[in-house]
Design a protein around this motif. Sequence first.
Motif, PDB file in Angstrom:
ATOM      1  N   VAL A  10       1.324   4.665 -10.655  1.00  0.00           N
ATOM      2  CA  VAL A  10       0.818   3.331 -10.278  1.00  0.00           C
ATOM      3  C   VAL A  10      -0.426   3.444  -9.397  1.00  0.00           C
ATOM      4  O   VAL A  10      -0.867   2.455  -8.814  1.00  0.00           O
ATOM      5  CB  VAL A  10       1.901   2.503  -9.570  1.00  0.00           C
ATOM      6  N   GLY A  11      -0.975   4.656  -9.287  1.00  0.00           N
ATOM      7  CA  GLY A  11      -2.204   4.835  -8.523  1.00  0.00           C
ATOM      8  C   GLY A  11      -2.021   4.769  -7.020  1.00  0.00           C
ATOM      9  O   GLY A  11      -2.987   4.526  -6.285  1.00  0.00           O
ATOM     10  N   ALA A  12      -0.796   4.990  -6.538  1.00  0.00           N
ATOM     11  CA  ALA A  12      -0.514   4.918  -5.110  1.00  0.00           C
ATOM     12  C   ALA A  12      -0.340   6.311  -4.525  1.00  0.00           C
ATOM     13  O   ALA A  12      -0.014   7.252  -5.254  1.00  0.00           O
ATOM     14  CB  ALA A  12       0.755   4.097  -4.863  1.00  0.00           C
ATOM     15  N   PRO A  13      -0.523   6.464  -3.215  1.00  0.00           N
ATOM     16  CA  PRO A  13      -0.182   7.735  -2.584  1.00  0.00           C
ATOM     17  C   PRO A  13       1.315   7.817  -2.351  1.00  0.00           C
ATOM     18  O   PRO A  13       1.976   6.797  -2.123  1.00  0.00           O
ATOM     19  CB  PRO A  13      -0.925   7.669  -1.244  1.00  0.00           C
ATOM     20  N   SER A  14       1.862   9.007  -2.412  1.00  0.00           N
ATOM     21  CA  SER A  14       3.236   9.170  -1.965  1.00  0.00           C
ATOM     22  C   SER A  14       3.241   9.212  -0.445  1.00  0.00           C
ATOM     23  O   SER A  14       2.208   9.435   0.195  1.00  0.00           O
ATOM     24  CB  SER A  14       3.847  10.448  -2.527  1.00  0.00           C
ATOM     25  N   THR A  15       4.392   8.950   0.143  1.00  0.00           N
ATOM     26  CA  THR A  15       4.559   9.162   1.582  1.00  0.00           C
ATOM     27  C   THR A  15       5.705  10.138   1.784  1.00  0.00           C
ATOM     28  O   THR A  15       6.522  10.352   0.893  1.00  0.00           O
ATOM     29  CB  THR A  15       4.887   7.851   2.322  1.00  0.00           C
ATOM     30  N   TRP A  16       5.757  10.703   2.989  1.00  0.00           N
ATOM     31  CA  TRP A  16       6.750  11.717   3.303  1.00  0.00           C
ATOM     32  C   TRP A  16       7.315  11.419   4.682  1.00  0.00           C
ATOM     33  O   TRP A  16       6.577  11.095   5.610  1.00  0.00           O
ATOM     34  CB  TRP A  16       6.126  13.113   3.264  1.00  0.00           C
ATOM     35  N   VAL A  17       8.619  11.524   4.817  1.00  0.00           N
ATOM     36  CA  VAL A  17       9.264  11.225   6.097  1.00  0.00           C
ATOM     37  C   VAL A  17      10.560  12.025   6.194  1.00  0.00           C
ATOM     38  O   VAL A  17      11.252  12.232   5.186  1.00  0.00           O
ATOM     39  CB  VAL A  17       9.538   9.710   6.232  1.00  0.00           C
ATOM     40  N   LEU A  18      10.886  12.483   7.405  1.00  0.00           N
ATOM     41  CA  LEU A  18      12.103  13.255   7.625  1.00  0.00           C
ATOM     42  C   LEU A  18      13.037  12.609   8.646  1.00  0.00           C
ATOM     43  O   LEU A  18      14.238  12.887   8.645  1.00  0.00           O
ATOM     44  CB  LEU A  18      11.750  14.683   8.085  1.00  0.00           C
ATOM     45  N   SER A  19      12.504  11.792   9.540  1.00  0.00           N
ATOM     46  CA  SER A  19      13.332  11.141  10.560  1.00  0.00           C
ATOM     47  C   SER A  19      12.808   9.743  10.837  1.00  0.00           C
ATOM     48  O   SER A  19      11.618   9.468  10.666  1.00  0.00           O
ATOM     49  CB  SER A  19      13.326  11.942  11.866  1.00  0.00           C
ATOM     50  N   ASN A  20      13.700   8.867  11.275  1.00  0.00           N
ATOM     51  CA  ASN A  20      13.314   7.558  11.794  1.00  0.00           C
ATOM     52  C   ASN A  20      14.456   7.019  12.653  1.00  0.00           C
ATOM     53  O   ASN A  20      15.421   7.738  12.932  1.00  0.00           O
ATOM     54  CB  ASN A  20      12.930   6.586  10.660  1.00  0.00           C
ATOM     55  N   HIS A  22       0.820  -1.201   0.000  1.00  0.00           N
ATOM     56  CA  HIS A  22       0.000   0.000   0.000  1.00  0.00           C
ATOM     57  C   HIS A  22       0.858   1.257   0.000  1.00  0.00           C
ATOM     58  O   HIS A  22       0.506   2.251  -0.643  1.00  0.00           O
ATOM     59  CB  HIS A  22      -0.915   0.010   1.227  1.00  0.00           C
ATOM     60  N   GLN A  23       1.963   1.216   0.743  1.00  0.00           N
ATOM     61  CA  GLN A  23       2.843   2.378   0.884  1.00  0.00           C
ATOM     62  C   GLN A  23       4.299   1.929   0.804  1.00  0.00           C
ATOM     63  O   GLN A  23       4.619   0.762   1.040  1.00  0.00           O
ATOM     64  CB  GLN A  23       2.654   3.048   2.262  1.00  0.00           C
ATOM     65  N   ALA A  24       5.162   2.881   0.500  1.00  0.00           N
ATOM     66  CA  ALA A  24       6.616   2.685   0.612  1.00  0.00           C
ATOM     67  C   ALA A  24       7.211   3.994   1.117  1.00  0.00           C
ATOM     68  O   ALA A  24       6.759   5.083   0.738  1.00  0.00           O
ATOM     69  CB  ALA A  24       7.237   2.296  -0.725  1.00  0.00           C
ATOM     70  N   PHE A  25       8.203   3.897   1.976  1.00  0.00           N
ATOM     71  CA  PHE A  25       8.838   5.110   2.494  1.00  0.00           C
ATOM     72  C   PHE A  25       9.501   5.889   1.360  1.00  0.00           C
ATOM     73  O   PHE A  25      10.149   5.317   0.486  1.00  0.00           O
ATOM     74  CB  PHE A  25       9.896   4.769   3.534  1.00  0.00           C
ATOM     75  N   ASN A  26       9.357   7.201   1.426  1.00  0.00           N
ATOM     76  CA  ASN A  26       9.940   8.093   0.427  1.00  0.00           C
ATOM     77  C   ASN A  26      11.292   8.585   0.946  1.00  0.00           C
ATOM     78  O   ASN A  26      11.409   9.679   1.499  1.00  0.00           O
ATOM     79  CB  ASN A  26       8.993   9.264   0.167  1.00  0.00           C
ATOM     80  N   PHE A  27      12.333   7.748   0.763  1.00  0.00           N
ATOM     81  CA  PHE A  27      13.646   8.103   1.284  1.00  0.00           C
ATOM     82  C   PHE A  27      14.321   9.196   0.457  1.00  0.00           C
ATOM     83  O   PHE A  27      15.211   9.886   0.948  1.00  0.00           O
ATOM     84  CB  PHE A  27      14.531   6.866   1.373  1.00  0.00           C
ATOM     85  N   ASP A  28      13.900   9.354  -0.802  1.00  0.00           N
ATOM     86  CA  ASP A  28      14.438  10.457  -1.590  1.00  0.00           C
ATOM     87  C   ASP A  28      14.114  11.796  -0.922  1.00  0.00           C
ATOM     88  O   ASP A  28      14.947  12.707  -0.884  1.00  0.00           O
ATOM     89  CB  ASP A  28      13.865  10.434  -3.011  1.00  0.00           C
ATOM     90  N   PHE A  29      12.893  11.909  -0.406  1.00  0.00           N
ATOM     91  CA  PHE A  29      12.502  13.146   0.276  1.00  0.00           C
ATOM     92  C   PHE A  29      13.334  13.344   1.541  1.00  0.00           C
ATOM     93  O   PHE A  29      13.835  14.435   1.817  1.00  0.00           O
ATOM     94  CB  PHE A  29      11.011  13.102   0.617  1.00  0.00           C
TER      95      PHE A  29
END
Length: 588
Positions: free
Chosen positions: A357-367, A326-333
């Motif tokens: 591909v009809g998917a939502p993007s995700t956004w992340v800055l820290s983990n 359903h989702q994948a982390f957006n590590f480029d961001f």
Amino acid sequence: MYQDGDFRVSRRQPHGERWVLVTAPLTTHLIHPADSADAAWWRHAVIYQIYPRSWSDASGDGIGDLPGITARLQHLKDLGVDAVWFSPFYTSPQADAGYDVADYRDIDHLFGSLADADAMVAKIHELGLKVIVDLVPNHTSDEHAWFKAALAAGPGSPERDRYMFRDGKGADGSEPPNDWNSVFGGPGWTRVTEADGSLGQWYLHLFDTKQPDLNWDNEEVRAEFEAILRFWLDRGIDGFRVDVAHGLVKEPGLPDYDAELHILDGEIKDGSPRPPMWDQDGVHEVYRAWRKVLDSYGQPDRILCAEAWVRPQERAVRYVRPDEMHQAFNFDFLQTQWRAADLREVIQSSLEAADSVGAPSTWVLSNHDVVRHASRLGLPVGERRPNGIGPDDPQPDRELGLRRARAATTLMLSLPGGAYLYQGEELGLPDSTDMPAKYRQDPTFIRTKGKEIGRDGCRVPIPWEKDAPSFGFGPGAETWLPQPEVYGEYAVDQQVGVEGSTLELYRTVLRLRHERQLGTGGLQEFEGLGDDVVALVNTGQGEDTLVVANLGAEPVALPEGAEVLVASGELTDDGQVPTDTTVWARLA
């Protein structure tokens, strides 16, 4: 919706030896169409990551646990997130802080029991939130029952076929099967001593020696993990974050690969062959099977999120095709430099790739694997992201880093799609950059003999109360990693209800994100505010929201008639947006 020419902006610009005031029209172009207002929850959710060791300790042993987490869940409800993702809490010898799993169906005694997990999940659902748990399918612990059985059974056995055992090279088998290295440093192969005491086969471990890689060509492995999915789904879990999702399947024959490669920096350039240990096409068959398992549980959707460090984006989005995750982390961001042009490019390319591909993007800055962005953004722009910061390294500018972190988060949470927050970032926590070597536990630090500092700095227990032992993390003064003294300034009780605090900024931004339905909005790029500005319009599901992030040296004027809704920092006396500041505004 905003139309070209509806708004104008006035700004000063040089004219010979003097400055003049120029009024210019603003234009936009669409970079992402709106999602449906009733889109599935995961297409726009904000998900908060809890690192169980470091969130809250109820037992007093200095290590966070599930009862401690349950006692403080109201914090997340008040914050305004939609779901909680937990790093591993399974039975483990903790060689890699739980990413070395010995039993996927039980809770490690450090964290509590299955009953504690059930109570925690029930409380989370009672608060109206959803629960995501980590799944670690690339490898197990060497203390897993399967690996113990493999060592006992010997070469050629069905037990060994569950893992990546191979004979060594050379007449006596004393050389590793190939030249692969571990992500944590050192060789990627370890030789075993057979039951008769002789030196025998080698097993692959792309990470620590205590994390043997599974053989995903083995049908028993595939069946076991589908059963593990069902075990947790039956207990009410709403989804899984899949660790090293791009690493399960290896190229047949395990060929040598002499190019430098790191799991966190694996772009394929100049026609180089795809790394034989990463992003093999066979992984997609695995995830199609998993998707069928999750879909069988009906509505609301149970989800899969890929930790897939894959480039280019065209290959990364293959993991989120309609019949896979359903989702994948957006590590480029996450890795984008603090430059307006870079941010504009990654936002547009991320949305275009996901839309394809009809998917939502995700956004992340820290983990839990990277330097916190409140510290990372306090380093000079343009330098490579460090794998940890130690006391002998150049230190981040703490004030600058926090100002930019607040601006970056305010920009990120305006974007359509899903978003991930890492525990403590809502407090503006910096990395612990002065931790003495004797306290460090990351296998990266140990295996590289300190050459790579590793991830301990972002995993330090978070502060709840400034004047309590361990800053309120637990009843005792000791914590499994030492807390910097400065963490007291960032404690929750120092920020709740305090105007301008980072915690209150997060609460406000998350509330507005939900009220204005930005997660399902369309996105337009707003042009005319300057090259050093990221300016966007999120259409939401009704009223438009203007987003202006100023990365330039000079303040930027908002369009005429814009009404500020929230700002990541103070504006100038005349209402302009200063450097390293992001504003959301209503376009009147």
